[in-house]
Scaffold this active site. Structure first.
Site, short mmCIF file in Angstrom:
data_model
loop_
_atom_site.label_atom_id
_atom_site.label_comp_id
_atom_site.label_asym_id
_atom_site.label_seq_id
_atom_site.Cartn_x
_atom_site.Cartn_y
_atom_site.Cartn_z
N LYS A 195 0.78 -1.22 -0.09
CA LYS A 195 -0.22 -0.08 -0.06
C LYS A 195 0.79 1.42 -0.07
O LYS A 195 0.69 2.25 -0.67
CB LYS A 195 -0.87 0.00 1.31
CG LYS A 195 -2.00 -1.20 0.91
CD LYS A 195 -2.83 -1.23 2.33
CE LYS A 195 -3.70 -2.53 2.28
NZ LYS A 195 -4.43 -2.80 3.46
N GLN B 1 -4.17 -1.71 9.70
CA GLN B 1 -4.12 -3.02 9.22
C GLN B 1 -4.77 -3.84 9.99
O GLN B 1 -4.26 -4.09 11.14
CB GLN B 1 -2.76 -3.24 8.64
CG GLN B 1 -2.54 -4.71 7.89
CD GLN B 1 -3.24 -4.72 6.56
OE1 GLN B 1 -3.16 -3.75 5.73
NE2 GLN B 1 -4.02 -5.66 6.14
N ASP C 216 -10.70 2.54 4.07
CA ASP C 216 -10.94 1.27 4.13
C ASP C 216 -12.49 1.08 4.02
O ASP C 216 -12.82 -0.14 3.70
CB ASP C 216 -10.45 0.49 5.13
CG ASP C 216 -9.00 -0.26 5.12
OD1 ASP C 216 -8.73 -0.39 3.82
OD2 ASP C 216 -8.36 -0.57 6.02
#
Ligand code: NAD
Length: 291
Positions: free
Chosen positions: A52, A96, A119
């Protein structure tokens, strides 16, 4: 049989995003900025976050990786997120997952400002997705819709079957496919571990999305002739002949299903790359909302 190549599609999206970033710079504006939090040293999470961060650099975004040891307290982590929420130089925040057991993932997700929730996991953004309002769709389903659009997959009126009901993949994908959008308007069936007659249901699908985490589970007998098959599964399977000692496998037995399907997204090289494209698009959206 068409290969739904995530590499070509994600490169196209990255190119568009990098052109936008160039225009911001030319106008003396700052560039989009993503903050990523990684707790602990989980091998797969390390790889995902590294990819990412690398992708942000490729399109010209700024990114900040913040690492904590896995004994960080829940309170400390929540306070760190609050600080990022208040930082006007940061557009998107991702934490994460998974997190160590002593930290509530729900509390963490609910602490991220919905405006920076790139997200798309915050319940407010999930609710907006369900109601069909502008929102941050979770990156993996969002990426899949971009893949279908790029390859001109007709979805209107089709029977779609989604296997998997997680909040990050299966459920939001079922909502996107059933919504009134160019990549929606399907009649959707959602299947899970308690579904009976999975083979029969799947074999009626014009579009089959599989997010189970069971390598090679989907065989040609479960697939309708000409179906569009989108494989989300990512499982590390031991393989002594591979340099890293493992290979990444999808849920679909590619060679077998290829004899029957009209299109398949490969693993690797399919949805995984589109997930990053989805995250980058969401970060751009957050930046534009912010400026
Ligand atoms: P999850 O474990 O939360 O969900 C798996 C789902 O599969 C569950 O809803 C379960 O009910 C269903 N399932 C399991 N066995 C089944 C069976 N025999 N019949 C029918 N349904 C069954 O996982 P997740 O987080 O949604 O991820 C699913 C897969 O997608 C994993 O392999 C994961 O690594 C992968 N994934 C890939 C990406 C990507 O970018 N490509 C992103 C997220 C997740």
């Amino acid at each position: 049989m068409l290969v739904l190549d995530g590499k070509i599609c994600s490169q196209h999206i990255k190119h568009e995003l990098s052109q936008k970033v160039e225009s911001f710079k030319a106008n003396g504006k700052r560039v989009p900025h993503l903050a990523a939090i990684l707790v602990g040293n989980n091998g797969a999470s390390e790889t995902y976050v590294a990819n990412k961060v690398k992708s942000c650099a490729e399109v010209g975004y700024q990114s900040t990786l913040i690492r904590y040891k896995d004994d960080i307290s829940e309170l400390e982590l929540l306070q760190a997120i609050e600080e990022l929420n208040l930082n006007t130089e940061i557009d998107g925040i991702l934490v994460q997952l998974p997190l160590p057991n002593h930290i509530s993932e729900l509390k963490v997700i609910e602490t991220i400002s919905p405006k920076k929730d790139v997200d798309g996991f915050h319940p407010l953004n999930s609710g907006r997705l369900v109601q069909g309002h502008p929102t941050f769709a979770p990156a993996t389903p969002y990426g899949m819709t971009m893949l279908m659009e790029y390859f001109n997959i007709e979805t209107k009126g089709k029977n779609a079957v989604v296997i998997g009901r997680s909040n990050i993949v299966g459920r939001p994908m079922s909502i996107l496919l059933s919504g009134n959008h160019t990549y929606g308007n399907c009649t959707v069936t959602i299947c899970h571990s308690h579904t009976k007659n999975l083979e029969e249901i799947c074999s009626q699908a014009d579009i089959l999305v599989t997010a189970m985490g069971k390598p090679g589970f989907i065989k040609s007998n479960m697939v309708k002739e000409g179906a569009i098959v989108i494989d989300v599964g990512i499982t590390r399977v031991d393989d002594e002949t591979a340099a890293r000692g493992y290979r990444i496998k999808g849920d679909v037995d590619f060679d077998d299903v290829a004899t029957k399907a009209g299109a398949i997204s490969p693993v690797p090289g399919g949805v995984g790359l589109m997930t990053i494209a989805g995250l980058l698009k969401n970060t751009m959206k957050a930046y534009l909302n912010n400026n």
